[in-house]
Every structure is written in C-alpha cells, then in structure tokens.
Design a protein around this motif. Structure first.
Motif, PDB file in Angstrom:
ATOM      1  N   LEU A 107       0.840  -1.193   0.000  1.00 27.45           N
ATOM      2  CA  LEU A 107       0.000   0.000   0.000  1.00 27.45           C
ATOM      3  C   LEU A 107       0.878   1.246   0.000  1.00 27.45           C
ATOM      4  O   LEU A 107       2.055   1.196   0.355  1.00 27.45           O
ATOM      5  N   PHE A 108       0.283   2.364  -0.377  1.00 25.55           N
ATOM      6  CA  PHE A 108       1.035   3.613  -0.520  1.00 25.55           C
ATOM      7  C   PHE A 108       1.813   3.967   0.745  1.00 25.55           C
ATOM      8  O   PHE A 108       2.993   4.323   0.686  1.00 25.55           O
ATOM      9  N   ALA A 109       1.176   3.848   1.890  1.00 34.30           N
ATOM     10  CA  ALA A 109       1.816   4.260   3.136  1.00 34.30           C
ATOM     11  C   ALA A 109       2.994   3.380   3.520  1.00 34.30           C
ATOM     12  O   ALA A 109       3.818   3.765   4.346  1.00 34.30           O
ATOM     13  N   ASP A 110       3.080   2.187   2.917  1.00 37.50           N
ATOM     14  CA  ASP A 110       4.185   1.278   3.206  1.00 37.50           C
ATOM     15  C   ASP A 110       5.326   1.393   2.201  1.00 37.50           C
ATOM     16  O   ASP A 110       6.390   0.805   2.403  1.00 37.50           O
ATOM     17  N   ILE A 148       1.378   1.267 -23.157  1.00 37.68           N
ATOM     18  CA  ILE A 148       0.675   0.272 -22.354  1.00 37.68           C
ATOM     19  C   ILE A 148       0.219   0.932 -21.056  1.00 37.68           C
ATOM     20  O   ILE A 148       1.006   1.221 -20.162  1.00 37.68           O
ATOM     21  N   GLY A 149      -1.070   1.199 -20.983  1.00 33.51           N
ATOM     22  CA  GLY A 149      -1.650   1.837 -19.813  1.00 33.51           C
ATOM     23  C   GLY A 149      -2.235   0.811 -18.869  1.00 33.51           C
ATOM     24  O   GLY A 149      -1.692  -0.284 -18.690  1.00 33.51           O
ATOM     25  N   SER A 150      -3.380   1.145 -18.277  1.00 29.88           N
ATOM     26  CA  SER A 150      -4.013   0.226 -17.327  1.00 29.88           C
ATOM     27  C   SER A 150      -5.487   0.555 -17.186  1.00 29.88           C
ATOM     28  O   SER A 150      -5.877   1.726 -17.176  1.00 29.88           O
ATOM     29  N   ALA A 151      -6.291  -0.489 -17.054  1.00 32.61           N
ATOM     30  CA  ALA A 151      -7.713  -0.300 -16.823  1.00 32.61           C
ATOM     31  C   ALA A 151      -7.989   0.298 -15.451  1.00 32.61           C
ATOM     32  O   ALA A 151      -9.095   0.770 -15.188  1.00 32.61           O
ATOM     33  N   ILE A 152      -6.983   0.302 -14.590  1.00 31.19           N
ATOM     34  CA  ILE A 152      -7.175   0.801 -13.228  1.00 31.19           C
ATOM     35  C   ILE A 152      -7.513   2.296 -13.218  1.00 31.19           C
ATOM     36  O   ILE A 152      -8.067   2.805 -12.243  1.00 31.19           O
ATOM     37  N   THR A 153      -7.201   3.005 -14.303  1.00 38.28           N
ATOM     38  CA  THR A 153      -7.482   4.439 -14.347  1.00 38.28           C
ATOM     39  C   THR A 153      -8.973   4.734 -14.404  1.00 38.28           C
ATOM     40  O   THR A 153      -9.387   5.872 -14.187  1.00 38.28           O
ATOM     41  N   CYS A 154      -9.786   3.702 -14.700  1.00 39.50           N
ATOM     42  CA  CYS A 154     -11.231   3.923 -14.755  1.00 39.50           C
ATOM     43  C   CYS A 154     -11.815   4.247 -13.386  1.00 39.50           C
ATOM     44  O   CYS A 154     -12.878   4.863 -13.292  1.00 39.50           O
ATOM     45  N   VAL A 155     -11.143   3.780 -12.331  1.00 32.98           N
ATOM     46  CA  VAL A 155     -11.648   4.026 -10.981  1.00 32.98           C
ATOM     47  C   VAL A 155     -10.450   4.237 -10.065  1.00 32.98           C
ATOM     48  O   VAL A 155      -9.475   3.495 -10.120  1.00 32.98           O
ATOM     49  N   ALA A 156     -10.527   5.273  -9.238  1.00 35.97           N
ATOM     50  CA  ALA A 156      -9.420   5.558  -8.321  1.00 35.97           C
ATOM     51  C   ALA A 156      -9.379   4.485  -7.249  1.00 35.97           C
ATOM     52  O   ALA A 156     -10.223   4.446  -6.355  1.00 35.97           O
ATOM     53  N   ASN A 157      -8.401   3.601  -7.357  1.00 35.04           N
ATOM     54  CA  ASN A 157      -8.302   2.452  -6.466  1.00 35.04           C
ATOM     55  C   ASN A 157      -7.391   2.784  -5.293  1.00 35.04           C
ATOM     56  O   ASN A 157      -6.212   3.082  -5.479  1.00 35.04           O
ATOM     57  N   SER A 158      -7.943   2.687  -4.105  1.00 33.04           N
ATOM     58  CA  SER A 158      -7.188   3.090  -2.921  1.00 33.04           C
ATOM     59  C   SER A 158      -6.001   2.189  -2.638  1.00 33.04           C
ATOM     60  O   SER A 158      -5.138   2.530  -1.838  1.00 33.04           O
ATOM     61  N   ALA A 159      -5.925   1.029  -3.294  1.00 28.60           N
ATOM     62  CA  ALA A 159      -4.793   0.137  -3.083  1.00 28.60           C
ATOM     63  C   ALA A 159      -3.683   0.362  -4.105  1.00 28.60           C
ATOM     64  O   ALA A 159      -2.614  -0.213  -3.973  1.00 28.60           O
ATOM     65  N   LEU A 160      -3.958   1.146  -5.117  1.00 23.43           N
ATOM     66  CA  LEU A 160      -2.975   1.360  -6.180  1.00 23.43           C
ATOM     67  C   LEU A 160      -2.861   2.851  -6.507  1.00 23.43           C
ATOM     68  O   LEU A 160      -2.848   3.244  -7.670  1.00 23.43           O
TER      69      LEU A 160
END
Length: 292
Positions: A107-110, A148-160
């Motif tokens: 996670l970001f904080a780690d 090469i992007g990512s589908a994760i950009t569709c939703v702000a994912n708090s784990a990434l």
C-alpha cells in the motif's frame, strides 16, 4: 503483385521497452511471428534475459536483426542513450512500444519513498522522454507509438494510488500527443489491459521477500480479472495493421471498472465504501494496525 503493406511491415524497426520478460517479451515474439519488422530493439535492465530472448528470436527468424540495450529507464539519461543507440544502428524507429512498467506490492503508506520516485520515473517520465527523443524519426517515418496503460485508471483504487496516478497521467499524455502528432502522420494508441498472467516486477519480488504486508489487489487477483499474456500480445501487435485510439484488452474487466468509476464520481461516499471493500483495503489496513 506484392502487397505494399507487407513490404512496409517487413521494413519496420520496432523498439520495445520492458522486453526482458512478461508482456514485452511476448510482444517481441508476436512481432517476429507475424513478420511485422526487419529489426527489433529490445530494452530492459536485465541484459542476460534480453540476450536469451534475442537468441531465441534470431533462431525463429534469422533475417530479423535484434539489438539489445540494457538500460534503467528510471534514469532520464538512459532514455536519451537508448534512442540514440537505436537510431545510430538502424537509421530510425518506426514503432515505439512503451511497455516498461513498475508496480509496488505494498500500500502507498508502506512504500519506500525511493521506490515511489522510481515508479513515477519508469511508468510516466520514461515514456514521455523516450518518445520525445524519437519524435523526429517517428514523424519522418509516419510511425506508431503504443503506450501500455491500465484499466485501473477507470476508478481511483485506494490500493494502487501511485501506480494508478502514473497510468492516468500516461493516458492523458497519450491522448494529447495523439492529437498533436496526428497531423504529422504519427499513430498513437493506448492499451488498457487488466491484470496479466505473468511474473511481477523485480520490486514486487524484492519487497515481498522483505516482509511487506500483503497487497489486497496484486497479491490475489480474481481469475476472471486475469488475461493471458500471449492473447494480450496478439492484440497489441494487431494495432500495427489495425490501429485504434484505445484498446481495452479485456472488456469484461474494463467495462465493470468504468461503471465503478462512474458510480464513484456520481456518489463519492458510496464509491469510497464500495471500492475499499471490493478490493479488501480496509481489511489489509486493519491487519496492519493490529500488527503495530
């Protein structure tokens, strides 16, 4: 009479970053299998793996020239040197595949600050700089840039958070240069794959060995979310003959993400609750608090 498009494809010089393994290596194999290039430039940090892949490709297609460049693209000067070496060897580049990417298993904080800096450099700064160094030859050859992007950009994912931010930035820049370079004959494509069945980054393996708490997303992706690397490579290389502005490799993955993103935008509180629970971030954070 010979097909003009076939002779054009046979004359291409294709540069692929992050080519030592995973999707980058699969793209290189698919380019050779389809006869889409006369020369390949393979770029990554691990020279031994690049050399092994180059030997494999030369065995499959002896007529294809393969140049390997061992470079750490988190260093700005490495982007310049990579571009200069490719142009010096082949006279120019027709296709640039910005595939190199770095994910972190925590996670970001780690995440150590130096790893976050490197993640931004590899995922966002390197594609921008490498494309800038090659834009002259890409324009002269009416070439192609595949990001090469990512589908994760569709939703702000708090784990990434940081990873998703780099890919969101890449998507914005992709669309901007597509509109700018279209008038010069350069084709720019964005690929949005979901999780892919392949080994993760060196950083993932290192941090996992160091005992970082499990990442709720990248440690255990659901089977329905995971794409086959060779299938993704086929779709990416297919853009050379049938370009698209944006390629969503796994529609069953991307479209639910887009729906989740729309939900979170329309109803922020509901979106926060849904995303954190779907991806198990609350549970991971809770375990960390208990451990402390």
């Amino acid at each position: 009479m010979a097909d003009p498009s076939s002779s054009l494809a046979a004359g291409r010089v294709v540069l692929i970053t992050g080519a030592s393994a995973g999707l980058g290596a699969a793209i290189a194999r698919e380019v050779v299998r389809r006869g889409e290039a006369r020369a390949l430039v393979l770029v990554a940090r691990r020279a031994d793996r690049l050399d092994a892949l180059a030997a494999e490709l030369r065995g499959v297609a002896p007529g294809v020239e393969v140049l390997t460049i061992s470079a750490d693209l988190s260093e700005a000067d490495a982007c310049r040197r990579t571009a200069e070496e490719a142009v010096a060897r082949f006279g120019g580049v027709d296709v640039l595949v910005n595939n190199a990417g770095l994910g972190l298993p925590t996670l970001f904080a780690d995440s150590p600050v130096e790893d976050l800096v490197r993640q931004v450099a590899v995922n966002l700064t390197a594609p921008i700089l490498l494309t800038r160094h090659l834009v002259g030859t890409l324009t002269a050859r009416r070439g192609t840039v595949i990001n090469i992007g990512s589908a994760i950009t569709c939703v702000a994912n708090s784990a990434l958070g940081a990873y998703g931010a780099t890919k969101a930035g890449l998507a914005y820049w992709n669309d901007a240069i597509r509109r700018e370079l279209e008038r010069d004959g350069v084709t720019v494509c964005l690929v949005e794959p979901g999780p892919i069945k392949t080994e993760f980054s060196d950083a993932f393996q290192k941090l996992a060995r160091d005992g970082a708490r499990p990442h709720p997303v990248v440690e255990t992706p659901s089977g329905w979310m995971t794409a086959d690397v060779d299938d993704v490579a086929r779709r990416v290389v297919g853009l050379l003959s049938r370009p698209k502005r944006r390629l969503s490799v796994r529609r069953r993955m991307v479209w639910p993400f887009r729906a989740m993103g729309a939900l979170a935008w329309a109803f922020p509180a509901l979106g926060d609750w849904f995303v954190t629970r779907v991806f198990g971030v609350d549970q991971a954070s809770g375990r960390a608090r208990e451990a402390r």
